[in-house]
Design a protein around this motif. Structure first.
Motif, mmCIF file in Angstrom:
data_model
loop_
_atom_site.group_PDB
_atom_site.id
_atom_site.type_symbol
_atom_site.label_atom_id
_atom_site.label_comp_id
_atom_site.label_asym_id
_atom_site.label_seq_id
_atom_site.Cartn_x
_atom_site.Cartn_y
_atom_site.Cartn_z
ATOM 1 N N ARG A 137 -20.310 44.221 26.771
ATOM 2 C CA ARG A 137 -20.309 44.123 28.234
ATOM 3 C C ARG A 137 -20.107 42.654 28.621
ATOM 4 N N PRO A 138 -19.296 42.381 29.629
ATOM 5 C CA PRO A 138 -19.022 40.983 30.021
ATOM 6 C C PRO A 138 -20.279 40.185 30.357
ATOM 7 N N GLU A 139 -21.278 40.820 30.930
ATOM 8 C CA GLU A 139 -22.493 40.090 31.317
ATOM 9 C C GLU A 139 -23.344 39.655 30.124
ATOM 10 N N TRP A 140 -23.028 40.138 28.934
ATOM 11 C CA TRP A 140 -23.779 39.756 27.737
ATOM 12 C C TRP A 140 -23.395 38.374 27.228
ATOM 13 N N GLY A 141 -22.264 37.865 27.631
ATOM 14 C CA GLY A 141 -21.807 36.562 27.153
ATOM 15 C C GLY A 141 -20.408 36.673 26.580
ATOM 16 N N THR A 142 -19.788 35.534 26.379
ATOM 17 C CA THR A 142 -18.424 35.507 25.866
ATOM 18 C C THR A 142 -18.391 34.717 24.565
ATOM 19 N N PRO A 143 -18.219 35.422 23.450
ATOM 20 C CA PRO A 143 -18.127 34.716 22.164
ATOM 21 C C PRO A 143 -16.831 33.922 22.074
ATOM 22 N N ALA A 144 -16.797 32.948 21.184
ATOM 23 C CA ALA A 144 -15.587 32.138 20.993
ATOM 24 C C ALA A 144 -14.426 32.994 20.500
ATOM 25 N N GLY A 145 -14.730 34.039 19.779
ATOM 26 C CA GLY A 145 -13.723 34.966 19.279
ATOM 27 C C GLY A 145 -14.392 36.290 18.983
ATOM 28 N N LEU A 146 -13.605 37.341 18.923
ATOM 29 C CA LEU A 146 -14.153 38.661 18.652
ATOM 30 C C LEU A 146 -13.320 39.354 17.585
ATOM 31 N N ILE A 147 -14.000 39.845 16.548
ATOM 32 C CA ILE A 147 -13.342 40.611 15.494
ATOM 33 C C ILE A 147 -14.095 41.925 15.378
ATOM 34 N N THR A 148 -13.364 43.035 15.440
ATOM 35 C CA THR A 148 -13.984 44.342 15.254
ATOM 36 C C THR A 148 -13.407 44.988 14.003
ATOM 37 N N ALA A 149 -14.244 45.794 13.354
ATOM 38 C CA ALA A 149 -13.797 46.460 12.136
ATOM 39 C C ALA A 149 -14.575 47.749 11.931
ATOM 40 N N VAL A 150 -13.922 48.699 11.285
ATOM 41 C CA VAL A 150 -14.568 49.933 10.846
ATOM 42 C C VAL A 150 -14.581 49.892 9.334
#
Length: 153
Positions: free
Chosen positions: A78-91
């Motif tokens: 959620r945007p209100e949680w903060g903005t990380p420098a980068g985001l990587i998602t994986a399954v």
């Protein structure tokens, strides 16, 4: 000074893991860290107490499951949680604790943020604790987040 460049937050899409993700996002923003969000899928589908009676699922079942998880990961933050420098998602596939520890080691994770489901007694003995095993085996510090207990009326 302690710094974190890569923070891992596994999710099972439960309310507990959303709370841990919220903390991980805030920490990633504060430290300017890259946030890794993963979901672990298991090929074993428990249908009863006897593992010999488990059905063999067709390969497309697993492909659909993986695709649904990948889509869910795109909207889990959620945007209100903060903005990380980068985001990587994986399954990832496998046993949750092993897959999470392996991912952390392979991705040079500096901090692992996980939820505890707060199981006690017989359910803890029977189901075990993924979080407990991760704390023992992780190659980096682990921050465990326990959700507040639900209010009773």
């Amino acid at each position: 000074m302690i710094t974190f460049r890569r923070i891992l937050a596994p999710t099972d899409f439960s309310a507990h893991s959303h709370e841990a993700l919220r903390h991980a996002c805030g920490l990633a923003e504060r430290f300017g860290a890259e946030l890794h969000v993963i979901h672990v899928l298991s090929e074993i589908i428990p249908t009863g107490p006897d593992p010999l009676l488990m059905p063999v699922m067709p390969p497309q079942f697993y492909a659909q499951d993986e695709e649904r998880a990948k889509e869910a990961l795109k909207t889990v933050l959620r945007p209100e949680w903060g903005t990380p420098a980068g985001l990587i998602t994986a399954v990832c596939w496998g046993a949750p604790a092993e897959a999470i520890v392996d991912y952390a080691a392979g991705s040079a994770i500096d901090l692992l943020v996980i939820a505890t489901h707060g199981r006690t007694g017989l359910s803890h003995i029977l189901l075990g604790s993924v979080a407990e095993r991760i704390v023992r085996e992780a190659p980096c510090p682990v921050l465990t987040i326990r959700s507040a207990p639900a209010a009773t009326a």
